[in-house]
Write a protein that holds these residues in place. Structure first.
Motif, mmCIF file in Angstrom:
data_model
loop_
_atom_site.group_PDB
_atom_site.id
_atom_site.type_symbol
_atom_site.label_atom_id
_atom_site.label_comp_id
_atom_site.label_asym_id
_atom_site.label_seq_id
_atom_site.Cartn_x
_atom_site.Cartn_y
_atom_site.Cartn_z
ATOM 1 N N SER A 287 0.828 -1.205 0.000
ATOM 2 C CA SER A 287 0.000 0.000 0.000
ATOM 3 C C SER A 287 0.863 1.256 0.000
ATOM 4 O O SER A 287 0.565 2.235 -0.695
ATOM 5 C CB SER A 287 -0.922 -0.015 1.214
ATOM 6 N N TYR A 288 1.964 1.235 0.765
ATOM 7 C CA TYR A 288 2.861 2.396 0.840
ATOM 8 C C TYR A 288 3.521 2.671 -0.513
ATOM 9 O O TYR A 288 3.514 3.803 -1.003
ATOM 10 C CB TYR A 288 3.921 2.149 1.911
ATOM 11 N N PHE A 289 4.088 1.626 -1.116
ATOM 12 C CA PHE A 289 4.761 1.818 -2.397
ATOM 13 C C PHE A 289 3.773 2.239 -3.482
ATOM 14 O O PHE A 289 4.103 3.055 -4.358
ATOM 15 C CB PHE A 289 5.488 0.547 -2.807
ATOM 16 N N THR A 290 2.558 1.707 -3.440
ATOM 17 C CA THR A 290 1.536 2.094 -4.409
ATOM 18 C C THR A 290 1.200 3.576 -4.266
ATOM 19 O O THR A 290 1.057 4.301 -5.260
ATOM 20 C CB THR A 290 0.272 1.246 -4.219
ATOM 21 N N ARG A 291 1.089 4.015 -3.012
ATOM 22 C CA ARG A 291 0.731 5.415 -2.749
ATOM 23 C C ARG A 291 1.766 6.361 -3.333
ATOM 24 O O ARG A 291 1.450 7.455 -3.782
ATOM 25 C CB ARG A 291 0.602 5.615 -1.236
ATOM 26 N N TRP A 292 3.042 5.948 -3.317
ATOM 27 C CA TRP A 292 4.112 6.828 -3.781
ATOM 28 C C TRP A 292 4.645 6.415 -5.149
ATOM 29 O O TRP A 292 5.787 6.664 -5.496
ATOM 30 C CB TRP A 292 5.240 6.875 -2.751
ATOM 31 N N LYS A 293 3.781 5.745 -5.915
ATOM 32 C CA LYS A 293 4.028 5.442 -7.330
ATOM 33 C C LYS A 293 5.262 4.573 -7.559
ATOM 34 O O LYS A 293 5.985 4.733 -8.537
ATOM 35 C CB LYS A 293 4.132 6.738 -8.152
ATOM 36 N N LEU A 294 5.522 3.665 -6.652
ATOM 37 C CA LEU A 294 6.553 2.643 -6.831
ATOM 38 C C LEU A 294 5.858 1.293 -6.916
ATOM 39 O O LEU A 294 4.903 1.032 -6.177
ATOM 40 C CB LEU A 294 7.551 2.646 -5.666
ATOM 41 N N LYS A 295 6.345 0.441 -7.779
ATOM 42 C CA LYS A 295 5.669 -0.824 -8.037
ATOM 43 C C LYS A 295 6.508 -2.001 -7.566
ATOM 44 O O LYS A 295 7.697 -2.094 -7.882
ATOM 45 C CB LYS A 295 5.386 -0.972 -9.535
ATOM 46 N N LEU A 296 5.882 -2.889 -6.805
ATOM 47 C CA LEU A 296 6.549 -4.117 -6.395
ATOM 48 C C LEU A 296 6.491 -5.137 -7.524
ATOM 49 O O LEU A 296 5.449 -5.323 -8.151
ATOM 50 C CB LEU A 296 5.880 -4.702 -5.143
ATOM 51 N N ASN A 297 7.627 -5.781 -7.772
ATOM 52 C CA ASN A 297 7.693 -6.827 -8.790
ATOM 53 C C ASN A 297 7.347 -8.155 -8.129
ATOM 54 O O ASN A 297 8.163 -8.734 -7.407
ATOM 55 C CB ASN A 297 9.100 -6.866 -9.405
ATOM 56 N N GLU A 298 6.131 -8.631 -8.364
ATOM 57 C CA GLU A 298 5.668 -9.841 -7.673
ATOM 58 C C GLU A 298 6.484 -11.071 -8.042
ATOM 59 O O GLU A 298 6.751 -11.938 -7.212
ATOM 60 C CB GLU A 298 4.187 -10.102 -7.999
ATOM 61 N N THR A 299 6.922 -11.132 -9.308
ATOM 62 C CA THR A 299 7.626 -12.336 -9.767
ATOM 63 C C THR A 299 9.023 -12.459 -9.175
ATOM 64 O O THR A 299 9.559 -13.562 -9.094
ATOM 65 C CB THR A 299 7.719 -12.343 -11.300
ATOM 66 N N LYS A 300 9.627 -11.334 -8.778
ATOM 67 C CA LYS A 300 10.976 -11.370 -8.217
ATOM 68 C C LYS A 300 10.990 -11.303 -6.692
ATOM 69 O O LYS A 300 12.054 -11.374 -6.082
ATOM 70 C CB LYS A 300 11.811 -10.225 -8.785
ATOM 71 N N THR A 301 9.828 -11.138 -6.076
ATOM 72 C CA THR A 301 9.750 -11.137 -4.616
ATOM 73 C C THR A 301 9.874 -12.566 -4.112
ATOM 74 O O THR A 301 9.250 -13.487 -4.652
ATOM 75 C CB THR A 301 8.420 -10.511 -4.156
ATOM 76 N N GLU A 302 10.681 -12.773 -3.071
ATOM 77 C CA GLU A 302 10.959 -14.120 -2.558
ATOM 78 C C GLU A 302 10.603 -14.205 -1.077
ATOM 79 O O GLU A 302 10.651 -13.210 -0.344
ATOM 80 C CB GLU A 302 12.439 -14.463 -2.731
ATOM 81 N N ALA A 303 10.269 -15.416 -0.654
ATOM 82 C CA ALA A 303 9.966 -15.674 0.760
ATOM 83 C C ALA A 303 10.638 -16.971 1.172
ATOM 84 O O ALA A 303 10.757 -17.914 0.382
ATOM 85 C CB ALA A 303 8.461 -15.764 0.968
ATOM 86 N N ILE A 304 11.090 -17.023 2.414
ATOM 87 C CA ILE A 304 11.751 -18.225 2.937
ATOM 88 C C ILE A 304 11.403 -18.368 4.415
ATOM 89 O O ILE A 304 11.242 -17.365 5.126
ATOM 90 C CB ILE A 304 13.285 -18.149 2.737
ATOM 91 N N LEU A 305 11.281 -19.602 4.851
ATOM 92 C CA LEU A 305 11.012 -19.888 6.260
ATOM 93 C C LEU A 305 12.202 -20.639 6.836
ATOM 94 O O LEU A 305 12.529 -21.748 6.393
ATOM 95 C CB LEU A 305 9.739 -20.725 6.407
ATOM 96 N N PHE A 306 12.871 -20.039 7.808
ATOM 97 C CA PHE A 306 13.994 -20.677 8.498
ATOM 98 C C PHE A 306 13.423 -21.452 9.677
ATOM 99 O O PHE A 306 12.890 -20.862 10.629
ATOM 100 C CB PHE A 306 14.989 -19.624 8.989
ATOM 101 N N SER A 307 13.523 -22.759 9.596
ATOM 102 C CA SER A 307 12.881 -23.579 10.615
ATOM 103 C C SER A 307 13.565 -24.931 10.694
ATOM 104 O O SER A 307 14.198 -25.380 9.741
ATOM 105 C CB SER A 307 11.397 -23.753 10.274
ATOM 106 N N ARG A 308 13.427 -25.564 11.857
ATOM 107 C CA ARG A 308 13.923 -26.939 12.012
ATOM 108 C C ARG A 308 12.904 -27.952 11.500
ATOM 109 O O ARG A 308 13.191 -29.145 11.447
ATOM 110 C CB ARG A 308 14.256 -27.218 13.484
#
Length: 886
Positions: free
Chosen positions: A704-725
């Motif tokens: 929402s913040y980046f949208t408000r200030w005319k910056l666009k998130l690249n969904e395809t290059k956004t990454e997520a990882i879970l560090f867990s045992r």
């Protein structure tokens, strides 16, 4: 013998492996024949092989489209106007082509190779001959026929001859054989041909008994005058008479009490100062050719051996007795080996002479290293949005300019009415009439201090003003420059001549080279503009530096990637130890720096209580900017405007971006880590679902913040990882704007690979590959043959290879010792090369003797120093790195 007027001199040669024959080819093509174009086949080059020919543009195609082939290439003098053109796909014939203009008519020159083991397909020949109305194909057709060599025929020759009878092209061949077989019992043949379409002025075609290959080079001329570029002077700043330079400036610059009161007066003063500096350069800096263009010249002893070898080859061609030919061939092979060894020793001597001058802690050594590691970018024909291919360098520059201009536009067209109203209010207040006020005037002392920091080897901008010219200004010139800059500060004016950027294109790794978006723009700004930028940056930083959030580590003094990585990694490791999981999401902002909203940035500067005169100066700095794309020394695109974004390659730009994103929102129980536009959000808990909920809430707020200030998130290059045992992957996934983000097993953050168990094994493996690549790239000067001192060789390793192995080492220094052993192997190899020790040398004793710490000890020492310094850091997030993150 080979001098021709108003003709193009061409050499065609099957090199049978080109890499080790560069010097011999250049000696023949430049010193002896003054060749304009060299057509090469069977180069046997691979993409990782770097090869250059001073004074020539080198175009190569290493692999055929089907995966077969030996490689083809073209050399053309860089003084001749030309462009590489798109070669259509062929089945069995390798080809690379350029277009030149001879006497006002476009000619296509194609270097080809037809394998003897593959059939000659008529469609291959037809598609190449259809490239233009005047086409010339030169190379090894592996075709023999009575038409051009008596008594010898093969399938390729018969098919090619029949195609000539059925179509409107001609075959030209040397009257003497061009292929001398390695076996003396085989008859010499003539497979190297020239095929021409509507080119009838080919003359003086002959085979030369020269160069080290079983194929003889063919020399011939084509009638017509090529379009040549005007010679560009190369200024030798190291040989400049700086006293004469300063004297000229003092004689032509007149200081008066007059104050520049208008923008027009400032522009005139800037133009006058620029002309004085350029004229002073003309009278004090000598010109000439680049020194590396003299490296191909061979010594007289080697030339003598080459002449002797050529005489033997002529004797062998005339000899009919098999036994005599065998004896001549034996002597000829001996001479070839001797010549190759002499040339190799000569090249080593050139390197030794270069390095002998810099065998001390000198920047010249790093310049030589850079020349080895840097490969020039050759831009092939580009495709536009309609799939059409460019046919000239001018079209290439225009297409690249359009692509770069599109990147500099706002990526988001959405409008938040409330934000827009606030921004418009700030802009109206900023543009309201008021008296000019001088904000923090500069003095000659500040200018001198800034000039001393300029780097001599920075490439100049469109104005061609080298930093060496500014560093050697006279005192009178500096006073006059101070007067100009104070007028700019008083008028809140950034001169338009300093806003035009020269952009060169560099290919992004792993991208399609025919698409304009595959190139990265490198902006070169005028030197005086960058000098003024540094003054603005100093004043802006004094006003706003204390306002920057602690989570921002990019482009800030005493803040590094290692500190940010250590902060994130310590948090993850601590929670793994207490059996908690940590979720991390890495956001990618699309074209972040190129899509900054100018009015939004000015509004945020107003909110930071930056003095209005300084904001107006920044407004002038951002507005009405332009750029041109340059390919080579002469071809430039038409200017394009810069509607958004901060100037690339600028001093002030990155800091303005930090201010633009300084109000980025934070989420309770979720941490934020920023390094310029690299944004990471992470949180920990023993409940994986709770982690996902927190990250999703943080992600929604950031989106929402980046949208408000005319910056666009690249969904395809956004990454997520879970560090867990836990071994199970999370069932739920994070989403951006409806796009699901899959959970990764490892991610790369700020140059370090983080795996889900945080055991650093994958990072160590990638680091080892990177270290080996860096070491191998230095092989021309970091080897056992070069007469460089062992101390300097070791310094090369310590400064160029070891940093690749130890990057962010305090973050992963607790990894297992096995990973350290993999990295230590590279250091052992470098040490043995540096000191020319035998393979079975006791490496630990050698380390002790030269007082070089083992890599493990070196990294542990780095780690201790890093955490000791971090304790006293003014940023609380850095000073708390060594404590448990909660």
């Amino acid at each position: 013998m080979f001098e021709t007027a108003n003709q193009l001199r061409i050499l065609s040669w099957n090199a049978d492996g080109l890499r080790c024959k560069r010097s011999e080819l250049m000696e023949l093509a430049v010193s002896t024949l003054n060749i304009d174009i060299v057509s090469l086949c069977e180069t046997r080059l691979t993409p990782n092989m770097s090869l250059s020919f001073p004074g020539f543009n080198f175009y190569r195609k290493d692999k055929h489209i089907s995966g077969r082939g030996q490689g083809v290439a073209l050399l053309i003098k860089d003084s001749i106007e030309h462009c590489i053109i798109n070669t259509p796909a062929t089945v069995n014939m390798e080809a690379i082509a350029i277009k030149i203009t001879l006497s006002g008519v476009d000619h296509i020159i194609v270097s080809i190779y037809q394998s003897p083991n593959l059939p000659l397909i008529p469609e291959d020949l037809n598609v190449l001959l259809s490239l233009g109305s005047h086409v010339l194909l030169a190379g090894d057709f592996n075709a023999n026929h009575d038409h051009w060599i008596s008594g010898i025929n093969n399938a390729h020759g018969r098919k090619l001859f029949q195609l000539m009878l059925d179509n409107d092209f001609l075959i030209h061949a040397s009257p003497t054989p061009t292929l001398v077989h390695y076996q003396t019992s085989h008859t010499p043949t003539n497979p190297n041909l020239v095929v021409s379409l509507n080119i009838n002025n080919i003359s003086d075609i002959r085979a030369l008994t020269a160069l080290s290959s079983n194929h003889l080079p063919i020399y011939y001329t084509v009638g017509g005058t090529p379009v040549r570029k005007p010679p560009k002077p190369y200024f030798r700043y190291l040989e400049a008479n700086w006293q004469r330079y300063r004297t000229y400036l003092d004689e032509n610059i007149i200081l008066t009490s007059q104050i520049f009161k208008t923008e027009a007066e400032v522009d005139n003063a800037v133009l006058f100062f620029y002309e004085c500096v350029m004229n002073a350069r003309t009278v004090s800096v000598p010109t000439g050719v680049k020194r590396n263009q003299e490296d191909y010249k061979l010594p007289r002893s080697i030339k003598k051996l080459i002449k002797q070898k050529n005489r033997l080859r002529r004797r062998e061609l005339r000899e009919s007795n098999v036994d005599t030919k065998r004896c001549l061939r034996f002597e000829l092979n001996y001479l070839k080996t001797e010549i190759h060894q002499r040339i190799k020793d000569h090249n080593d001597k050139i390197w030794n002479n270069k390095l002998a001058k810099v065998d001390n802690p000198s920047a010249d050594l790093w310049r030589i290293v850079k020349s080895i590691k840097t490969n020039s970018t050759v831009i092939p024909p580009l495709k536009n949005s309609n799939g059409q291919t460019t046919s000239s360098v001018g079209e290439q520059s225009e297409l690249l300019a359009d692509a770069f201009h599109d990147n500099m536009c706002l990526t988001a067209n959405w409008v938040d009415e409330e934000v827009l109203k606030e921004v418009d209010s700030s802009i109206n207040k900023l543009n309201s009439p008021s008296e000019h006020t001088l904000y923090l005037p500069t003095r000659p002392k500040e200018i001198w201090k800034t000039l001393r920091k300029l780097k001599r080897r920075k490439s100049p901008g469109i104005d061609d003003m080298h930093n060496a010219l500014l560093k050697n200004l006279s005192q009178k010139a500096v006073v006059y420059l101070t007067k100009i800059l104070n007028a700019c500060l008083f008028l809140n004016y950034f001169p338009n001549t300093w806003k035009l950027a020269k952009v060169i294109a560099l290919k992004k790794p792993g991208k399609d080279e025919t698409i304009p978006s595959s190139y990265r723009p490198i902006s070169l700004l005028p030197a005086l503009g960058k000098l003024f930028e540094s003054l603005i940056y100093t004043r802006l930083m004094k006003t706003t530096n204390h306002l920057l959030i602690n989570e921002q580590f990019g482009f800030r003094a005493s803040h590094s990637t290692t500190q940010q990585l250590a902060r994130v990694a310590k948090h993850i490791a601590y929670n793994l130890n207490v059996k908690n999981s940590t979720g991390l999401i890495l956001l990618d902002i699309e074209k972040a720096f190129d899509s900054v909203w100018h009015n939004g940035l000015l509004h945020k500067l107003m909110l930071c209580n930056v003095p209005v005169p300084l904001i107006r100066l920044i407004q002038s700095y951002l507005s009405n900017r332009n750029f041109i794309v340059q390919i080579g020394d002469y071809i430039k695109s038409a200017p394009r405007d810069v509607p958004a974004g901060i100037p690339q390659g600028s001093i002030l730009g990155p800091y303005l971006f930090l201010i633009y994103v300084n109000d980025i929102p934070t989420q309770p129980r979720t941490n934020l880590a920023c390094f310029a536009d690299d944004t990471a959000s992470y949180t920990s808990s023993n409940d994986v679902d709770l982690i996902i909920d927190r990250l999703q809430l943080s992600l929604d707020n950031l989106h929402s913040y980046f949208t408000r200030w005319k910056l666009k998130l690249n969904e395809t290059k956004t990454e997520a990882i879970l560090f867990s045992r836990q071994r199970q992957e999370p069932k739920n996934q994070l989403k951006i704007n409806g796009h699901e983000i899959p959970w990764s097993k490892s991610v790369r953050y700020l140059g370090v690979t983080l795996d889900k168990k945080l055991n650093w094994s994958k990072h160590s493996s990638l680091t080892r590959d990177k270290g080996l690549t860096a070491l191998n790239s230095l092989s021309p000067i970091l080897n056992r043959r070069i007469n460089l001192s062992s101390v300097t060789k070791l310094r090369l390793y310590n400064t160029l290879v070891r940093p690749c192995l130890t990057y962010a080492a305090p973050v992963w220094s607790h990894t297992c010792k096995t990973n350290f052993l993999y990295l230590q192997v590279i250091q052992n190899k470098a040490v043995k090369i540096s000191y020319n020790t035998p393979f079975l040398t006791n490496i630990r004793k050698l380390h002790d003797k030269i007082k070089l710490p083992q890599l493990y000890d070196f990294i542990q020492n780095l780690t201790r120093k890093f955490y000791f310094k971090s304790k006293t850091h003014y940023n609380s997030l850095v000073s708390s790195i060594d404590t448990h993150c909660r």
